[in-house]
Design an enzyme around this catalytic site. Structure first.
Site, PDB file in Angstrom:
ATOM      1  CD  GLU A 122      -2.510  -1.154   2.738  1.00 53.13           C
ATOM      2  OE1 GLU A 122      -2.155  -0.360   3.623  1.00 53.13           O
ATOM      3  OE2 GLU A 122      -3.343  -2.040   2.910  1.00 53.13           O
ATOM      4  CE  LYS A 169       5.063   5.124   7.000  1.00 54.32           C
ATOM      5  NZ  LYS A 169       4.850   6.457   7.474  1.00 54.32           N
ATOM      6  CG  ASP A 185       3.566  12.792   4.906  1.00 54.62           C
ATOM      7  OD1 ASP A 185       3.522  12.474   6.108  1.00 54.62           O
ATOM      8  OD2 ASP A 185       4.358  13.622   4.445  1.00 54.62           O
ATOM      9  CE1 TYR A 241      -3.362   2.448   8.720  1.00 55.45           C
ATOM     10  CE2 TYR A 241      -3.362   4.277   7.173  1.00 55.45           C
ATOM     11  CZ  TYR A 241      -3.102   3.777   8.435  1.00 55.45           C
ATOM     12  OH  TYR A 241      -2.607   4.595   9.399  1.00 55.45           O
ATOM     13  CE  LYS A 254       8.852   7.166   6.455  1.00 55.21           C
ATOM     14  NZ  LYS A 254       9.461   8.272   7.038  1.00 55.21           N
ATOM     15  CB  CYS A 272      10.795  48.400   1.148  1.00 62.12           C
ATOM     16  SG  CYS A 272       9.701  47.850  -0.176  1.00 62.12           S
ATOM     17  CB  CYS A 304       8.963  52.010  -1.586  1.00 58.48           C
ATOM     18  SG  CYS A 304       8.746  51.422   0.107  1.00 58.48           S
ATOM     19  CB  CYS A 311       7.480  47.375   3.001  1.00 63.34           C
ATOM     20  SG  CYS A 311       7.380  49.093   2.478  1.00 63.34           S
ATOM     21  CB  CYS A 317       5.197  50.331  -0.781  1.00 63.65           C
ATOM     22  SG  CYS A 317       6.242  48.964  -1.244  1.00 63.65           S
TER      23      CYS A 317
HETATM   24  S1  IVH Z   1      -0.410   0.260   8.613  1.00 70.15           S
HETATM   25  C1  IVH Z   1       1.424  -1.105  12.998  1.00 70.15           C
HETATM   26  N1  IVH Z   1      -0.741   1.385   6.304  1.00 70.15           N
HETATM   27  O1  IVH Z   1       2.280   5.142   8.961  1.00 70.15           O
HETATM   28  C2  IVH Z   1       1.105   0.098  12.198  1.00 70.15           C
HETATM   29  N2  IVH Z   1       0.098   2.741   8.072  1.00 70.15           N
HETATM   30  O2  IVH Z   1       4.592   4.262  10.843  1.00 70.15           O
HETATM   31  C3  IVH Z   1       0.275  -0.302  11.016  1.00 70.15           C
HETATM   32  N3  IVH Z   1       0.487   5.060   7.430  1.00 70.15           N
HETATM   33  O3  IVH Z   1       0.881   5.346  12.146  1.00 70.15           O
HETATM   34  C4  IVH Z   1       0.020   0.868  10.167  1.00 70.15           C
HETATM   35  N4  IVH Z   1      -0.176   4.885   5.340  1.00 70.15           N
HETATM   36  O4  IVH Z   1      -0.113   6.759  10.356  1.00 70.15           O
HETATM   37  C5  IVH Z   1      -0.345   1.571   7.572  1.00 70.15           C
HETATM   38  N5  IVH Z   1      -1.134   2.217   4.184  1.00 70.15           N
HETATM   39  C6  IVH Z   1      -0.748   2.414   5.433  1.00 70.15           C
HETATM   40  C7  IVH Z   1      -0.296   3.657   5.908  1.00 70.15           C
HETATM   41  C8  IVH Z   1       0.121   3.777   7.237  1.00 70.15           C
HETATM   42  C9  IVH Z   1       0.291   5.707   6.270  1.00 70.15           C
HETATM   43  C10 IVH Z   1       1.043   5.680   8.658  1.00 70.15           C
HETATM   44  C11 IVH Z   1       0.185   5.469   9.871  1.00 70.15           C
HETATM   45  C12 IVH Z   1       1.038   4.806  10.875  1.00 70.15           C
HETATM   46  C13 IVH Z   1       2.425   5.066  10.355  1.00 70.15           C
HETATM   47  C14 IVH Z   1       3.299   3.882  10.706  1.00 70.15           C
END
Ligand code: IVH
Length: 729
Positions: free
Chosen positions: A171, A173, A175, A285, A372, A466, A469, A484, A490
């Protein structure tokens, strides 16, 4: 016990009690020693007791009053930043320190306590009043890696424990901010943030504003367990983030740093109405609960989707590591096309029984890992720094870069935000800079490449004047930006005010681009936005690239703008901190520009969501004769200076002749809905508590000053339930 002796003065700390230090100072002048007893709260910004500065901590009343006022202003400001703008300018620790200091001083000098002191707000904005909830299952974090080698090791560990017969789910991740959602009998009952993993903040009210989250499971779905928990990530979609920042620019405020902070700040707002307008979204998720009938993660995620939960369609089942690597590669660049920031992928074992076999380490599951993406970075030359002056005079430094390709786009400029950032990055003239694009789209300067720094190159000097001006720039205490102050003369500020005025959300005058405005301004034809209404077709056709037809269109658009509603005119006028939403609130409340102009500070702050800073700014604006002349000219030009009130449909005459002030937060109604309800039943809304008021309709977290005033004047204070009773009588 003597603390230290210096210049014939000894200081003894007698005791520390309740935040106050009691002390004695013994002096030995010629006539013999004498004692001086005193106390000070240990949070005064004092110094080392022994540095012979002791006179500084015996706070006299004048100093105490000044400090109380200073602290009150500071706390109110940080509160506003935190709750209204989602900016944490200081840490919670620092915030609490200020609040404690104020509490201590108010205790010591009770007569200086302001009735509306931030220490008095009941469990409200100051105390960041969210109750906490204990998570049924701890919210753990994931092990992180940036390397394929570590993924191979992760895979090997798993194979050793459960053999080769398993699948992964990959999946993205997201943010954002992790959220836990508890459903009981198919209804969302509790939503909580991750907090410390064991307990989180109860943000149920705010989570309910996330439209994509079902408040109850789809009608017709009968197959859901009595109780289950869903976890996911709340985020602010990039377009919303950009809109919010554009709106902040409208009112001359610093932009929010990134969508993640914006989402997390929004979830912690006290006013769910504001949260709703921020249009947060969520991807879920995971599904958890006792004895759930699913054997695999993919089955439960598919079921979540069936029940109406927002599941990102980007997940994929993978047979082994090669497919995982394929997924990683595919999304490395494609993720930038999504509306949400992502900083990697999450790789999870699909089968629940196998997950159980694998178990957990102290902090994270052994069955999942986050990979990451490295932020994409490039190295390029700093050609120049441009200092842009905005409508409110705020100066923004922008790095002008030798064009460089980064993640599919050519980067030519990158904001350096403010002087602090330039200092933090320690940028020198002609440096080579590292530019990064992380989970978000906006490129940022992350560092100067010291290996390429030219010998003798000088650090960037932030201009003292500035750039447009020549007026000396000012920087207010606590603000990162330089301004300014030459509001009137200005040129970029004047031009930006005209651009703001004609903007789509303001007067919406099309056919007038920045280049035309530049020409009109340079020719002295339009200096303030009100001058637009003096323009003639001939003057316009005299401009470069302006044909007869376009000139006629501009005149027509100006004509049409005379019927733009008052709230938008108020926004267009361009009072600092009066953005589109605030303008609407003010217009709805005061109905006419004259009423706003004449409103006192306390009448302004009595309007829901109008804080001290906005009220102050409105007062300052109308105190300036040039501004009064400007709005008078707009009025003479025939713009709408009052709101056309929409007729409320009358429901009854039950409240006829009765006046109300509505304040605070209510369980069943928004303040606007209550106002409408009162008017629909014949009642009238007043702007503040006075002797002629019949009812103060008080909700949660109402300022105590209103309550005190109502009690003093004998005004009836009623609750939401009392109100409903009156209506249903
Ligand atoms: S599963 C045991 N799936 O990442 C934790 N987390 O470092 C299981 N996050 O706190 C989390 N996308 O805020 C999972 N597809 C995803 C995610 C996800 C973002 C974040 C989540 C979690 C942190 C884990």
């Amino acid at each position: 016990m003597p603390h230290k002796r210096r210049k014939s003065i000894t200081c003894f700390v007698i005791s520390r009690l309740d935040g106050i230090i009691y002390f004695t100072i013994k002096a030995y002048p010629k006539g013999g020693p004498f004692n001086f007893y005193g106390s000070f709260a240990n949070h005064y910004p004092t110094y080392n007791l022994c540095e012979n500065h002791f006179t500084r901590f015996i706070m006299n009343e004048t100093a105490a009053l000044a400090r109380i006022q200073e602290l009150t202003d500071k706390i109110n400001y940080y509160n506003h930043q935190y709750y209204q703008n989602s900016i944490s300018e200081i840490t919670d620790f620092e915030f609490d320190r200020l609040l404690n200091e104020l509490t201590g001083l108010e205790k010591e000098f009770p007569r200086f306590q302001q009735p509306d002191s931030p220490t008095k707000r009941v469990g409200g904005t100051v105390t960041k009043g969210f109750s906490t909830v204990k998570h049924r299952y701890p919210m753990l974090s994931l092990g992180n890696t940036y390397s394929e080698q570590e993924l191979i090791e992760f895979d090997t560990r798993i194979r050793k424990m459960i053999g080769d017969d398993f699948q992964y789910v990959c999946e993205l991740k997201f943010d954002g901010v992790a959220i836990s959602l508890l459903y009981q009998d198919g209804v969302l009952t509790t939503a909580a943030t991750r907090g410390d993993g064991v307990r989180g903040d109860d943000i149920t009210h705010n989570a309910r504003t996330i439209r994509s989250l079902p408040l109850s499971i789809r009608q017709g779905a009968r197959d859901y367990p009595a109780e289950f928990e869903v976890r996911g990530e709340v985020f602010m979609p990039l377009p919303v983030f950009e809109q919010i920042n554009a709106a902040r620019e409208d009112i001359g405020e610093a932009s929010l740093a990134n969508p993640r902070n914006a989402a997390s700040g929004t979830l912690k707002l006290q006013d769910s109405g504001v949260v709703a307008r921020r249009r947060l979204q969520c991807f879920v998720y995971s599904l958890m609960g006792e004895n759930l009938p699913f054997q695999t993660h993919s089955a439960s995620v598919a079921q979540l989707q069936q029940w109406g939960f927002p599941v990102s369609p980007t997940y994929q089942l993978c047979g082994g590591l090669n497919e995982v690597f394929g997924y990683i590669q595919k999304w490395e660049t494609e993720r930038f096309n999504l509306p949400v920031g992502t900083d990697g992928i999450v790789i999870k074992v699909n089968d629940y029984a196998q997950r159980e076999e694998l178990g957990f380490t102290a902090k994270s599951p052994r069955w999942a890992i986050a990979y990451k993406y490295k932020a994409l970075s490039a190295n390029t030359e700093l050609l120049d720094i441009e200092y842009n002056v905005g409508r409110t005079g705020a100066v923004t430094p922008v790095a002008i870069l030798k064009p460089v390709l980064l993640a599919g786009t050519t980067v030519r400029r990158a904001s350096l935000h403010n002087a602090n950032e330039i200092e933090r990055l320690d940028i020198h003239q002609g440096d080579s800079l590292f530019i990064e694009k992380g989970g978000e789209i906006i490129p940022k300067v992350t560092a100067a490449d010291l290996t390429k720094r030219k010998q003798g190159s000088q650090p960037i000097q932030y201009p003292a004047e500035c750039p447009a001006c020549g007026t000396p720039l000012v920087r207010q205490e606590g603000e990162a930006a330089h301004y300014c102050p030459n509001e009137r003369n200005c040129p970029p500020q004047s031009k930006a005010r005209i651009e703001h005025f004609i903007g789509r959300r303001a007067m919406n005058i099309e056919n007038l681009g920045p280049e035309t405005i530049e020409q009109l301004f340079n020719k002295g034809l339009v200096i303030t936005p009100a001058d637009l209404y003096d323009l003639t077709e001939e003057q316009l056709t005299g401009l470069d690239r302006m044909g007869k037809k376009s000139a006629q269109n501009v005149i027509k658009a100006l004509e049409a703008s005379r019927s733009v509603p008052f709230n938008r005119v108020l926004f267009a006028i361009g009072i600092r901190f009066v953005g589109a939403t605030v303008a609407e609130k003010l217009a709805n409340h005061f109905l006419t520009l004259d009423a706003i102009r004449q409103a006192t500070f306390s009448e302004l702050v009595a309007v829901p969501e109008i804080g001290d800073r906005i009220a102050q700014s409105i007062g300052n604006f109308f105190a300036e004769p040039a501004n009064v002349a400007y709005v008078d000219k707009l009025a003479r030009a025939g713009l709408q200076m009052q709101l056309e009130r929409k007729e409320v449909t009358r429901e009854s005459e039950k409240l006829s002749g009765k006046t109300f002030v509505v304040s605070g937060i209510f369980a069943n109604y928004s303040r606007e809905a209550l106002t409408e309800k009162i008017e629909a039943n014949g009642g009238r809304i007043l702007s503040g508590v006075s002797a002629k008021l019949d009812y103060l309709l008080a909700g949660d977290k109402m300022g105590s000053s209103k309550l005190q005033k109502a009690e003093k004047l004998g005004v009836k204070v009623i609750s939401e339930a009392d109100f409903e009773r009156i209506l249903n009588e």
